[in-house]
Write an enzyme that holds these catalytic residues in place. Structure first.
Site, short mmCIF file in Angstrom:
data_model
loop_
_atom_site.label_atom_id
_atom_site.label_comp_id
_atom_site.label_asym_id
_atom_site.label_seq_id
_atom_site.Cartn_x
_atom_site.Cartn_y
_atom_site.Cartn_z
N SER A 92 88.14 79.89 -32.78
CA SER A 92 86.98 79.00 -32.82
C SER A 92 85.67 79.79 -32.78
O SER A 92 85.55 80.75 -32.02
CB SER A 92 87.02 78.02 -31.63
OG SER A 92 88.20 77.25 -31.67
N SER A 93 84.70 79.38 -33.60
CA SER A 93 83.39 80.01 -33.67
C SER A 93 83.54 81.46 -34.14
O SER A 93 84.08 81.69 -35.21
CB SER A 93 82.69 79.90 -32.31
OG SER A 93 81.33 80.26 -32.41
#
Length: 394
Positions: free
Chosen positions: A240-241
């Site tokens: 994520s990210s």
């Protein structure tokens, strides 16, 4: 002087219009309430007392509601109310995660609060059925990567596994509300892990991030391959990210992976950071994660953090999911997807929209939507017949 009013933006609830990054982190905590990571009223209670830009007030108010839930969980267990206890501990864990975010990396309260977060998570996870395992993945030079291995109650004896990592500012405990819960609901095991630059690997073992994330992901696969309850032909990775880069790098360079998810697309960190300096709202966190003294040094370290010349090596199916109103922009996602398709990668792009919500970075305004999109895609890739699963509340 009258303060600006809170407002609903295309990317979700913006609590303090005068403080962009405080509002972003608040929005994150607010969204995760719907996955068990808090209670709406408690999050707004904390927000009503936080002074925008005041990091001490941020720490104080999130810690207050974290402590309250942790104590309530302990009391509930003493009275035999196990489900209530687990609910309280999960809320406490996510509140402690919020509480420690703005503390300086060298502030002793950061590790102390992170340790409380881990303890609350462990109290909840180890009472699941099957009981989760709190593990240390053997890594390099005698160090380990802290992780939770959580098996599904519905996935049979040998289960597919999702290795889930965070990014610049997310770690394994938060990942339960972003990917983990959805995985076990769909018959998969999940390994929520702190890689270099994250969670306990950074806070406890002082491991800064690295560009070749196939190394820590490979260590996770090595660990999984020694287990008899894992279907080693179906191991996936999600990130994520900044983890969107980590996952893509691992998916391209680690041939044992059967699927890859970039939960937020990242193309080139150096290109993004070269226009930033120490005045950036997250500069302190960025330099800490990269083991740098300042943003100039962090930007130099970031030079090899690119998918150019890397992504074409990916052989497994690849999902890129990105908020259509991501606070970091949408330019990178187009670059990543177009490059992947051009080089023959079996890539799928999903942009979430303002109308459906979940349009924020990593769907922080609606993490349930992001989780459903990612884990349904992965279940399809793994050939899981969801209609044959047993469904229970939670």
């Amino acid at each position: 002087m009258q303060q600006p009013h809170s407002v609903y933006e295309p990317f979700g609830w913006h609590h303090w219009p005068e403080d962009f990054w405080f509002s972003y982190q608040f929005r994150r905590g607010l969204g995760e309430t719907q996955e068990g990571g808090g209670a709406v009223s408690e999050v707004f209670q904390a927000g009503s007392k936080i002074i925008p830009g005041d990091r001490e007030s941020w720490f104080k108010e999130w810690t207050h509601i974290a402590d309250r839930n942790d104590r309530r969980g302990d009391d509930a267990l003493a009275n035999g109310h196990v489900r209530t206890a687990m609910n309280c501990w999960l809320r406490a864990a996510n509140y402690y995660r919020e509480a420690e975010f703005w503390l300086d990396g060298h502030d002793p309260r950061r590790l102390a609060t992170f340790t409380l977060c881990e303890a609350a998570s462990a109290k909840a996870f180890t009472r699941l059925t099957p009981a989760a395992e709190v593990v240390e993945i053997p890594y390099e030079n005698g160090t380990t990567l802290p992780a939770y291995f959580i098996r599904s109650a519905h996935g049979g004896d040998r289960q597919p596994v999702l290795i889930s990592v965070g990014g610049l500012d997310s770690f394994k405990d938060e990942l339960w509300f972003m990917t983990g819960r959805g995985a076990v609901q769909r018959g998969m095991s999940v390994l929520l892990v702190d890689g270099p630059g994250q969670g306990g690997a950074l806070r406890r073992h002082k491991l800064a991030t690295r560009y070749d994330y196939e190394v820590p992901i490979g260590a996770c696969i090595d660990w999984l391959e020694r287990r008899s309850d894992v279907d080693t032909s179906r191991i996936a990775v999600s990130g994520s990210s900044l983890g969107g880069y980590y996952a893509a790098r691992a998916g391209a360079m680690e041939p044992r992976l059967a699927a890859c998810i970039s939960h937020g697309a990242i193309w080139d960190i150096h290109a993004r950071w070269k226009v930033r300096d120490d005045s950036h709202g997250l500069a302190g966190h960025m330099t800490w994660v990269f083991g740098a003294k300042n943003m100039a040094e962090a930007t130099e370290i970031a030079k090899p953090f690119t998918l150019d010349g890397v992504l074409e090596h990916m052989k497994c199916p690849y999902l890129i999911i990105h908020g259509g109103h991501d606070v970091l922009g949408v330019e990178a996602v187009r670059t990543v997807y177009d490059y992947a398709i051009k080089h023959g990668v079996k890539a799928t792009l999903r942009l979430t929209t303002e109308d459906e919500t979940g349009a924020e970075h990593c769907q922080h305004d609606n993490p349930t939507l992001g989780q459903e999109l990612m884990l349904d895609w992965l279940a399809d890739v793994f050939g899981i017949d969801q209609a044959a699963l047993a469904f229970t509340p939670g």
